[in-house]
Motif scaffolding. Structure first.
Motif, PDB file in Angstrom:
ATOM      1  N   TRP A  63       0.841  -1.195   0.000  1.00  0.00           N
ATOM      2  CA  TRP A  63       0.000   0.000   0.000  1.00  0.00           C
ATOM      3  C   TRP A  63       0.879   1.249   0.000  1.00  0.00           C
ATOM      4  CZ3 TRP A  63      -5.320   0.238  -0.225  1.00  0.00           C
ATOM      5  CH2 TRP A  63      -5.901   1.485   0.010  1.00  0.00           C
ATOM      6  N   VAL A  64       0.603   2.203  -0.889  1.00  0.00           N
ATOM      7  CA  VAL A  64       1.405   3.432  -0.964  1.00  0.00           C
ATOM      8  C   VAL A  64       0.546   4.688  -0.833  1.00  0.00           C
ATOM      9  CG1 VAL A  64       3.236   2.374  -2.345  1.00  0.00           C
ATOM     10  CG2 VAL A  64       1.264   3.437  -3.499  1.00  0.00           C
ATOM     11  N   GLY A  65      -0.744   4.557  -0.635  1.00  0.00           N
ATOM     12  CA  GLY A  65      -1.625   5.715  -0.443  1.00  0.00           C
ATOM     13  C   GLY A  65      -1.759   6.571  -1.690  1.00  0.00           C
ATOM     14  N   PHE A  66      -1.525   7.872  -1.527  1.00  0.00           N
ATOM     15  CA  PHE A  66      -1.725   8.813  -2.631  1.00  0.00           C
ATOM     16  C   PHE A  66      -0.427   9.118  -3.374  1.00  0.00           C
ATOM     17  CE2 PHE A  66      -5.246   9.641   0.250  1.00  0.00           C
ATOM     18  CZ  PHE A  66      -6.328   9.683  -0.628  1.00  0.00           C
ATOM     19  N   LYS A  67       0.529   8.227  -3.302  1.00  0.00           N
ATOM     20  CA  LYS A  67       1.832   8.440  -3.923  1.00  0.00           C
ATOM     21  C   LYS A  67       1.715   8.744  -5.419  1.00  0.00           C
ATOM     22  CE  LYS A  67       5.997   5.897  -5.263  1.00  0.00           C
ATOM     23  NZ  LYS A  67       6.741   4.613  -5.153  1.00  0.00           N
ATOM     24  N   TYR A  68       0.937   7.943  -6.133  1.00  0.00           N
ATOM     25  CA  TYR A  68       0.860   8.098  -7.589  1.00  0.00           C
ATOM     26  C   TYR A  68      -0.020   9.271  -7.997  1.00  0.00           C
ATOM     27  CZ  TYR A  68       3.341   3.697  -7.895  1.00  0.00           C
ATOM     28  OH  TYR A  68       4.296   2.723  -7.791  1.00  0.00           O
ATOM     29  N   PHE A  69      -0.961   9.645  -7.169  1.00  0.00           N
ATOM     30  CA  PHE A  69      -1.729  10.856  -7.436  1.00  0.00           C
ATOM     31  C   PHE A  69      -0.814  12.077  -7.342  1.00  0.00           C
ATOM     32  CE2 PHE A  69      -4.933   7.824  -6.091  1.00  0.00           C
ATOM     33  CZ  PHE A  69      -5.980   8.059  -6.968  1.00  0.00           C
ATOM     34  N   GLU A  70       0.001  12.117  -6.290  1.00  0.00           N
ATOM     35  CA  GLU A  70       0.933  13.231  -6.113  1.00  0.00           C
ATOM     36  C   GLU A  70       1.967  13.262  -7.240  1.00  0.00           C
ATOM     37  OE1 GLU A  70       2.592  12.663  -2.270  1.00  0.00           O
ATOM     38  OE2 GLU A  70       0.732  13.144  -1.186  1.00  0.00           O
ATOM     39  N   LYS A  71       2.374  12.074  -7.668  1.00  0.00           N
ATOM     40  CA  LYS A  71       3.336  11.997  -8.774  1.00  0.00           C
ATOM     41  C   LYS A  71       2.750  12.617 -10.035  1.00  0.00           C
ATOM     42  CE  LYS A  71       6.004   8.650 -11.502  1.00  0.00           C
ATOM     43  NZ  LYS A  71       6.335   7.215 -11.699  1.00  0.00           N
ATOM     44  N   PHE A  72       1.490  12.349 -10.306  1.00  0.00           N
ATOM     45  CA  PHE A  72       0.835  12.911 -11.488  1.00  0.00           C
ATOM     46  C   PHE A  72       0.648  14.418 -11.342  1.00  0.00           C
ATOM     47  CE2 PHE A  72      -3.333  13.733 -13.757  1.00  0.00           C
ATOM     48  CZ  PHE A  72      -2.767  13.790 -15.022  1.00  0.00           C
ATOM     49  N   PHE A  73       0.223  14.867 -10.151  1.00  0.00           N
ATOM     50  CA  PHE A  73      -0.023  16.291  -9.944  1.00  0.00           C
ATOM     51  C   PHE A  73       1.250  17.120 -10.083  1.00  0.00           C
ATOM     52  CE2 PHE A  73      -3.702  14.985  -6.953  1.00  0.00           C
ATOM     53  CZ  PHE A  73      -4.521  14.762  -8.054  1.00  0.00           C
ATOM     54  N   HIS A  74       2.393  16.533  -9.764  1.00  0.00           N
ATOM     55  CA  HIS A  74       3.652  17.267  -9.817  1.00  0.00           C
ATOM     56  C   HIS A  74       4.429  17.008 -11.108  1.00  0.00           C
ATOM     57  CE1 HIS A  74       2.906  17.254  -5.390  1.00  0.00           C
ATOM     58  NE2 HIS A  74       3.381  18.486  -5.500  1.00  0.00           N
ATOM     59  N   TYR A  76       5.204  17.081 -15.268  1.00  0.00           N
ATOM     60  CA  TYR A  76       5.036  18.036 -16.366  1.00  0.00           C
ATOM     61  C   TYR A  76       3.788  17.705 -17.182  1.00  0.00           C
ATOM     62  CZ  TYR A  76       5.696  19.909 -21.066  1.00  0.00           C
ATOM     63  OH  TYR A  76       5.500  20.518 -22.275  1.00  0.00           O
ATOM     64  N   GLN A  77       3.485  16.405 -17.334  1.00  0.00           N
ATOM     65  CA  GLN A  77       2.365  15.986 -18.162  1.00  0.00           C
ATOM     66  C   GLN A  77       1.009  16.356 -17.565  1.00  0.00           C
ATOM     67  OE1 GLN A  77       2.290  14.876 -21.123  1.00  0.00           O
ATOM     68  NE2 GLN A  77       4.453  14.450 -21.494  1.00  0.00           N
ATOM     69  N   PHE A  78       0.957  16.658 -16.271  1.00  0.00           N
ATOM     70  CA  PHE A  78      -0.319  17.017 -15.649  1.00  0.00           C
ATOM     71  C   PHE A  78      -0.906  18.263 -16.320  1.00  0.00           C
ATOM     72  CE2 PHE A  78      -2.641  19.563 -12.469  1.00  0.00           C
ATOM     73  CZ  PHE A  78      -3.661  18.678 -12.178  1.00  0.00           C
ATOM     74  N   THR A  79      -0.104  19.302 -16.434  1.00  0.00           N
ATOM     75  CA  THR A  79      -0.586  20.547 -17.045  1.00  0.00           C
ATOM     76  C   THR A  79      -0.936  20.333 -18.504  1.00  0.00           C
ATOM     77  OG1 THR A  79       0.803  21.845 -15.542  1.00  0.00           O
ATOM     78  CG2 THR A  79      -0.027  22.961 -17.506  1.00  0.00           C
ATOM     79  N   VAL A  80      -0.084  19.612 -19.222  1.00  0.00           N
ATOM     80  CA  VAL A  80      -0.288  19.404 -20.662  1.00  0.00           C
ATOM     81  C   VAL A  80      -1.554  18.608 -20.928  1.00  0.00           C
ATOM     82  CG1 VAL A  80       0.664  18.350 -22.741  1.00  0.00           C
ATOM     83  CG2 VAL A  80       2.173  19.564 -21.163  1.00  0.00           C
ATOM     84  N   THR A  81      -1.693  17.465 -20.240  1.00  0.00           N
ATOM     85  CA  THR A  81      -2.844  16.593 -20.507  1.00  0.00           C
ATOM     86  C   THR A  81      -4.163  17.221 -20.063  1.00  0.00           C
ATOM     87  OG1 THR A  81      -2.433  15.442 -18.404  1.00  0.00           O
ATOM     88  CG2 THR A  81      -1.499  14.473 -20.409  1.00  0.00           C
ATOM     89  N   SER A 278      -1.026   4.611 -13.911  1.00  0.00           N
ATOM     90  CA  SER A 278      -2.095   4.825 -14.894  1.00  0.00           C
ATOM     91  C   SER A 278      -3.469   4.701 -14.247  1.00  0.00           C
ATOM     92  CB  SER A 278      -1.963   3.827 -16.044  1.00  0.00           C
ATOM     93  OG  SER A 278      -2.124   2.493 -15.590  1.00  0.00           O
ATOM     94  N   ALA A 279      -3.606   3.773 -13.274  1.00  0.00           N
ATOM     95  CA  ALA A 279      -4.881   3.630 -12.570  1.00  0.00           C
ATOM     96  C   ALA A 279      -5.205   4.870 -11.760  1.00  0.00           C
ATOM     97  CB  ALA A 279      -4.850   2.404 -11.662  1.00  0.00           C
ATOM     98  N   ALA A 280      -4.182   5.479 -11.153  1.00  0.00           N
ATOM     99  CA  ALA A 280      -4.392   6.702 -10.370  1.00  0.00           C
ATOM    100  C   ALA A 280      -4.844   7.850 -11.272  1.00  0.00           C
ATOM    101  CB  ALA A 280      -3.108   7.078  -9.641  1.00  0.00           C
ATOM    102  N   ILE A 281      -4.222   7.974 -12.442  1.00  0.00           N
ATOM    103  CA  ILE A 281      -4.605   9.040 -13.373  1.00  0.00           C
ATOM    104  C   ILE A 281      -6.046   8.848 -13.844  1.00  0.00           C
ATOM    105  CG2 ILE A 281      -4.099  10.115 -15.596  1.00  0.00           C
ATOM    106  CD1 ILE A 281      -1.182   9.189 -15.218  1.00  0.00           C
TER     107      ILE A 281
END
Length: 309
Positions: A63-74, A76-81, A278-281
């Motif tokens: 279990w890693v919690g919100f690790k991958y959500f934070e990774k996406f939010f921070h 470069y692709q977050f803003t672009v996508t 990818s599941a988090a995104i």
């Protein structure tokens, strides 16, 4: 009192089911398919909160919690996508009023034979597969041997590479959708117009109403409930830009304007095997769409009589 009330309700339910058992039997296969292929796989969404390893399985992965959500939010692709997805989704709303206008136009045709031919011709593009549409676009818009390229050469000019332009991607995506689906999407509005009583038009004619006044005071009010329902569903899929067409139109030259959430999830999840990321995104995308659906439905229910529930 509570027990007797519950017993009475249960008895009514059993009586109702036993009285219509044939209908429930017909409904059973659809319910089973829905449970097996829609609701049962939902537990897999928890891999968005885990460091999923196929060898360990879903439940045994750490279990890693919100690790991958934070990774996406921070990232470069977050803003672009997000920017590309929202822009294309909002741009695509031009496809919402066009079927309504088209249905009103078709409804005004008086020659039945021409009306049927016209409807058939406008429905046909809907049945062309996406990959064929993209192939046609590549052929027609090719700056070398395509129709656009030949037209520019007639005037001694160099044709622009529209398929390789990031700024033109959204327009190509949206207006090809307009050509392909406007006729088909108008069917539901034509069905709504077909339920209008002819006596309303006759009364309007007696009162001296023009054709535009009939459209304004009879046709449009009849279409509003259907249009509001479809608009709510449309807003509920605001970030749901289709994967197939976006991916097929995408290339290294227009990637800045064509990278949307669905294509990024595909690349991260299936091509790079980063399943949890990818599941988090995708879960983030789903939650945004679901929130918008609830919010818009609540607003519609509060200020009008139209809502999904």
């Amino acid at each position: 009192m509570i027990n007797s009330s519950s017993s009475g309700n249960l008895h009514r339910y059993v009586t109702r089911i036993s009285r219509n058992w044939g209908l429930y039997l017909l409904l059973l296969p659809a319910v089973v398919l829905l449970l097996c292929f829609t609701y049962k796989p939902m537990y897999g969404v928890i891999i968005a909160f885990k460091d999923f390893k196929p060898a360990l399985g879903i439940m045994d992965s750490p279990w890693v919690g919100f690790k991958y959500f934070e990774k996406f939010f921070h990232s470069y692709q977050f803003t672009v996508t997000i920017k590309n997805t929202v822009f294309i989704s909002l741009y695509s709303f031009v496809t919402f009023p066009l079927p309504i206008a088209f249905a009103i136009l078709v409804n005004q045709l008086r020659q039945n034979r021409f009306k049927r031919v016209f409807q058939t011709i406008t429905y046909m593009p809907h049945f062309i597969s996406t990959i064929v549409i993209v192939g046609l676009m590549m052929i027609l818009l090719s700056p070398g041997n395509g129709l656009i390229g030949n037209i520019y050469r007639l005037f001694g000019a160099e044709a622009p590479n529209l398929m390789g332009s990031a700024s033109m991607f959204s327009s190509l995506y949206v207006w090809s959708d307009v050509w392909q689906h406007t006729g088909w999407d108008s069917i539901i509005y034509l069905a709504a117009l077909s339920s209008v009583s002819p006596s309303l038009y006759e009364a309007a004619t007696v009162d001296g109403a023009s054709r535009w006044q009939k459209i304004r005071y009879i046709d449009i009010p009849m279409l509003i409930p259907t249009a509001v329902t479809l608009l709510i569903l449309r807003i509920g899929g605001l970030l749901g830009v289709g994967f197939e067409k976006a991916y097929l139109l995408q290339n290294n030259l227009n990637i800045g304007g064509s990278e949307v959430i669905s294509t990024y999830v595909y690349k991260i999840g299936l091509l790079s095997s980063q399943y949890s990321f990818s599941a988090a995104i995708n879960l983030f995308n789903t939650l945004i769409n679901f929130t918008l659906l609830i919010l818009v439905n609540w607003i519609s229910k509060k200020y009008s009589e139209n809502s999904l529930w």
